[in-house]
Design a protein around this motif. Structure first.
Motif, short mmCIF file in Angstrom:
data_model
loop_
_atom_site.label_atom_id
_atom_site.label_comp_id
_atom_site.label_asym_id
_atom_site.label_seq_id
_atom_site.Cartn_x
_atom_site.Cartn_y
_atom_site.Cartn_z
N THR A 158 -51.86 19.27 -15.11
CA THR A 158 -52.55 18.32 -14.22
C THR A 158 -52.56 18.78 -12.76
OG1 THR A 158 -50.47 17.07 -14.02
CG2 THR A 158 -52.06 16.33 -15.69
N LYS A 159 -52.05 19.97 -12.47
CA LYS A 159 -52.06 20.44 -11.09
C LYS A 159 -53.46 20.89 -10.70
CE LYS A 159 -50.76 25.27 -11.91
NZ LYS A 159 -49.76 26.33 -11.62
N SER A 161 -54.70 23.72 -9.79
CA SER A 161 -55.14 24.97 -10.40
C SER A 161 -54.72 25.05 -11.86
CB SER A 161 -54.55 26.16 -9.63
OG SER A 161 -53.12 26.06 -9.58
N ALA A 162 -54.85 23.93 -12.56
CA ALA A 162 -54.41 23.86 -13.95
C ALA A 162 -55.15 24.87 -14.83
CB ALA A 162 -54.65 22.46 -14.50
N PRO A 163 -54.45 25.50 -15.76
CA PRO A 163 -55.10 26.46 -16.65
C PRO A 163 -56.01 25.78 -17.66
CG PRO A 163 -52.87 26.07 -17.37
CD PRO A 163 -53.01 25.34 -16.06
N ASP A 164 -56.94 26.53 -18.18
CA ASP A 164 -57.76 26.08 -19.30
C ASP A 164 -56.89 26.22 -20.54
OD1 ASP A 164 -60.04 25.34 -20.80
OD2 ASP A 164 -60.41 27.44 -21.26
N ALA A 165 -56.53 25.11 -21.17
CA ALA A 165 -55.58 25.13 -22.29
C ALA A 165 -56.26 24.73 -23.60
CB ALA A 165 -54.41 24.19 -22.00
N TRP A 166 -56.08 25.57 -24.62
CA TRP A 166 -56.68 25.31 -25.93
C TRP A 166 -55.55 25.34 -26.95
CZ3 TRP A 166 -62.37 26.16 -26.53
CH2 TRP A 166 -62.83 25.73 -27.79
N PHE A 167 -55.31 24.20 -27.60
CA PHE A 167 -54.24 24.08 -28.58
C PHE A 167 -54.81 23.88 -29.97
CE2 PHE A 167 -52.58 22.29 -24.58
CZ PHE A 167 -51.44 23.07 -24.40
N GLU A 196 -57.23 14.40 -23.61
CA GLU A 196 -58.36 13.85 -22.85
C GLU A 196 -58.52 14.49 -21.48
OE1 GLU A 196 -57.64 9.68 -22.76
OE2 GLU A 196 -58.17 9.36 -24.87
N LEU A 197 -57.56 15.31 -21.07
CA LEU A 197 -57.69 16.03 -19.80
C LEU A 197 -58.87 16.99 -19.88
CD1 LEU A 197 -53.92 16.87 -19.11
CD2 LEU A 197 -55.31 15.14 -17.94
N GLY A 198 -59.58 17.14 -18.80
CA GLY A 198 -60.78 17.95 -18.80
C GLY A 198 -60.54 19.42 -19.10
#
Length: 282
Positions: A158-159, A161-167, A196-198
């Motif tokens: 949520t920072k 510069s949050a990374p693009d995260a794929w789980f 739900e985070l973008g």
């Protein structure tokens, strides 16, 4: 520049190896010229030894680098000696895992497959606590620190510069009851909130997916600068493995793409998670 001491240390090691190979010299040749051992040069190039700015200065002058590059590498050497926030928790973060946390903090992308447990960045404190209790390898103080570190790590998503995260998680992860069914229901609800985070994508690999690469859990970390190549991370009970050759990273990237194709879509995955939540409510 990578924003964690761990990532800076890796960048420095990569640049030093690049300079030596560009000069067509071996570690032993460089060590002999500087009255060092070849193993010292190797340690600096693998990030496994103590880095002194004076050593970097000597190497840069020997290789004949520009003043600008020398200053940059010396700054990396100084910054690599700083402590990350997670290191303040001492033995609550095992030494073999501290490196991963450092890379995670600097990553611009995370691609993770989990086949046994909920991804750490999605875990509730209660779920994390149950996992650490089961390991029975920590003191009470380290146990509390470990849970706190796991929670603090999650702010990464949520920072600014949050990374693009794929789980991608296997369906068995959802049905594996850790603690009790209420804890699992709450944990799955937390997963949905995070998904739900973008910058987050969540897929479930269902039991009906058929055959797929039997890789075990792994994470592929990508970094914002081209000079920092992707890194594959796999952990065990007491150690960790890092893979970074183009071949190895390519194989895991292919495996992740195959898993992504076999997994349910994000919307279908959400529906499946809700169905399992209902089962845990019964």
């Amino acid at each position: 520049m990578a924003d964690s001491p761990t990532a800076r240390r890796r960048r420095l090691a990569i640049e030093l190896k690049k300079l030596r190979e560009g000069s067509q010299l071996t570690c032993n040749q460089v060590g002999e010229a500087l009255s060092w051992s070849g193993s010292k040069v190797n340690r600096l190039e693998t990030g496994s030894g103590r880095v002194q700015p004076s050593d970097i200065d000597a190497l840069c002058r020997y290789y004949g680098t520009s003043d600008e590059l020398r200053e940059l590498l010396m700054a990396l050497a100084k910054d690599s000696k700083l402590r990350g926030w997670w290191q303040a928790h001492g033995t609550g973060v095992p030494r073999w895992f501290a490196g991963y946390v450092g890379f995670e903090q600097a990553a611009s992308s995370l691609r993770q497959y989990q086949c046994e447990f909920i991804p750490g960045l999605m875990q509730s404190p209660e779920y994390t606590a149950e996992l650490h209790l089961a390991s029975n390898q920590m003191s009470a103080a380290d146990f509390e620190r470990a849970v706190k570190v796991r929670t603090e790590r999650q702010s990464l998503l949520t920072k600014a510069s949050a990374p693009d995260a794929w789980f991608i998680v296997h369906e068995s992860v959802l049905r594996h009851v850790i603690g009790d069914r209420k804890l699992m229901r709450d944990q799955l609800e937390r997963m949905l909130v995070v998904s739900e985070l973008g910058n987050v994508t969540l897929q479930v690999l269902p039991f009906t997916a058929g055959t797929y690469p039997a890789t075990g859990a792994f994470t592929i970390l990508g970094f914002p600068e081209q000079e920092d190549p992707d890194l594959v991370y796999r952990d065990g009970l007491t150690d960790a493995t890092y893979l970074e050759t183009p071949h190895d990273v390519g194989q895991y990237t292919k495996a992740f793409d195959n898993l992504r194709a076999l997994a349910s879509s994000p919307s279908q995955s959400t529906a499946l998670i809700r169905r399992v939540m209902e089962e845990h409510s019964q």
